[in-house]
Design a protein around this motif. Structure first.
Motif, PDB file in Angstrom:
ATOM      1  N   PHE A   1       0.856  -1.182   0.000  1.00 27.01           N
ATOM      2  CA  PHE A   1       0.000   0.000   0.000  1.00 27.01           C
ATOM      3  C   PHE A   1       0.900   1.243   0.000  1.00 27.01           C
ATOM      4  O   PHE A   1       1.854   1.327   0.765  1.00 27.01           O
ATOM      5  CB  PHE A   1      -0.895   0.027   1.236  1.00 27.01           C
ATOM      6  N   GLU A   2       0.578   2.208  -0.839  1.00 28.37           N
ATOM      7  CA  GLU A   2       1.429   3.390  -0.998  1.00 28.37           C
ATOM      8  C   GLU A   2       1.118   4.430   0.081  1.00 28.37           C
ATOM      9  O   GLU A   2       0.644   5.537  -0.189  1.00 28.37           O
ATOM     10  CB  GLU A   2       1.252   3.965  -2.398  1.00 28.37           C
ATOM     11  N   ILE A   3       1.406   4.084   1.314  1.00 30.69           N
ATOM     12  CA  ILE A   3       1.140   4.965   2.449  1.00 30.69           C
ATOM     13  C   ILE A   3       2.250   6.003   2.558  1.00 30.69           C
ATOM     14  O   ILE A   3       3.433   5.661   2.605  1.00 30.69           O
ATOM     15  CB  ILE A   3       1.025   4.150   3.753  1.00 30.69           C
ATOM     16  N   LYS A   4       1.866   7.267   2.607  1.00 29.22           N
ATOM     17  CA  LYS A   4       2.831   8.365   2.661  1.00 29.22           C
ATOM     18  C   LYS A   4       3.033   8.895   4.081  1.00 29.22           C
ATOM     19  O   LYS A   4       4.042   9.545   4.367  1.00 29.22           O
ATOM     20  CB  LYS A   4       2.364   9.515   1.758  1.00 29.22           C
ATOM     21  N   GLU A   5       2.066   8.649   4.959  1.00 24.17           N
ATOM     22  CA  GLU A   5       2.146   9.203   6.308  1.00 24.17           C
ATOM     23  C   GLU A   5       3.310   8.596   7.093  1.00 24.17           C
ATOM     24  O   GLU A   5       3.717   7.453   6.861  1.00 24.17           O
ATOM     25  CB  GLU A   5       0.838   8.962   7.073  1.00 24.17           C
ATOM     26  N   ALA A   6       3.823   9.366   8.043  1.00 20.26           N
ATOM     27  CA  ALA A   6       4.888   8.880   8.922  1.00 20.26           C
ATOM     28  C   ALA A   6       4.339   7.800   9.845  1.00 20.26           C
ATOM     29  O   ALA A   6       3.126   7.709  10.081  1.00 20.26           O
ATOM     30  CB  ALA A   6       5.451  10.038   9.743  1.00 20.26           C
ATOM     31  N   GLU A   7       5.244   6.981  10.375  1.00 17.99           N
ATOM     32  CA  GLU A   7       4.811   5.857  11.204  1.00 17.99           C
ATOM     33  C   GLU A   7       4.206   6.286  12.534  1.00 17.99           C
ATOM     34  O   GLU A   7       3.544   5.487  13.195  1.00 17.99           O
ATOM     35  CB  GLU A   7       5.991   4.906  11.428  1.00 17.99           C
TER      36      GLU A   7
END
Length: 201
Positions: free
Chosen positions: A89-95
Motif C-alpha cells: 500500500f502506498e502509504i505516505k504518512e509517517a509511522e
C-alpha cells in the motif's frame, strides 16, 4: 385529481435512453380507470412500476455510496509498516501519524489510532485480541500463481497464516492471512485480469 406512480425505465427497453443505465419517470392520469391499463403497458415494456412513496424511499437510500473502509489500530507504526512494506500500500504518512488516508484502486483505505478515535467520539470501545473474525479485507491478483506468491511473501514478512492457497469449488483460488492486529485479509484470483474478473458472474 391526478394519480401518480413512479416508473423505472431500463435502457434495454427504451431505445431513446441508450446513454443512460436507468431513468425514472411518473405515470399520471386524470382518469383513474386508465391507470391499471397504463401500469400494465409499462410493465410489459420491462419497466419496474412502483408506488411513488416506494420510489422516493429507494431514491433516499441510493444517495448513500460506499466510499471506503477503515481499521482502528492499536500500534500505528506496526500497522503502517505491514500495509506499506508487506502488502505494498502506498502509504505516505509517517509511522507516528494519528491516521492514514489512502485511496487505493478507487477505494478509500483508512487507519485510525484507537486512542485518537476514542477521544474524537468521547467513547470507549472493546477490541478483539487474536484473530478478528468480524470482517475481512479482500485483495485481488490476476493469476493463481500470484496468489501463491503473495501468500508466501506475506508470511515470510510477518503476516499470520490463516488459510493456505486453495482452489475453491466456485473456481476462485484464495488464501487468508492476518495483519499484526488480527484483521483478516483475503488474497484471491479468478485467474483473469482485475478488469475482467466480474464478467459473466
Amino acid at each position: 385529481m391526478t394519480y401518480s406512480c413512479r416508473v423505472d425505465f431500463n435502457k434495454i427497453h427504451m431505445e431513446r435512453e441508450r446513454n443512460e443505465d436507468r431513468q425514472a419517470d411518473c405515470i399520471t392520469s386524470y382518469d383513474l380507470k386508465k391507470l391499471d391499463e397504463m401500469y400494465a403497458y409499462y410493465a410489459d415494456k420491462g419497466c419496474e412500476v412502483l408506488p411513488l412513496e416506494e420510489c422516493m424511499r429507494k431514491r433516499r437510500l441510493d444517495v448513500m455510496r460506499l466510499d471506503g473502509f477503515g481499521l482502528l489500530a492499536e500500534d500505528m507504526g506496526k500497522m503502517i509498516r505491514f500495509y506499506r512494506d508487506v502488502l505494498g500500500f502506498e502509504i505516505k504518512e509517517a509511522e507516528d501519524a494519528s491516521n492514514v488516508y489512502l485511496v487505493k484502486d478507487g477505494t478509500l483505505f483508512l487507519l485510525y489510532g484507537r486512542k485518537d478515535f476514542e477521544k474524537m467520539t468521547n467513547r470507549r470501545y472493546e477490541y478483539v485480541r487474536g484473530l478478528n473474525g468480524h470482517s475481512e479485507i479482500a485483495l485481488y491478483v490476476d493469476t493463481f500463481d500470484e496468489v501463491d506468491a503473495a501468500f508466501k511473501n506475506a508470511i515470510e514478512n510477518g503476516a499470520t497464516p490463516v488459510l493456505e492457497p486453495e482452489l475453491e469449488p466456485w473456481g476462485q483460488r484464495t488464501c487468508y492471512i492476518a495483519d499484526p492486529e488480527g484483521n483478516l485479509i483475503e488474497i484471491g484470483s479468478w485467474n483473469k485480469p482485475f478488469e475482467d474478473k466480474d464478467a459473466g458472474r
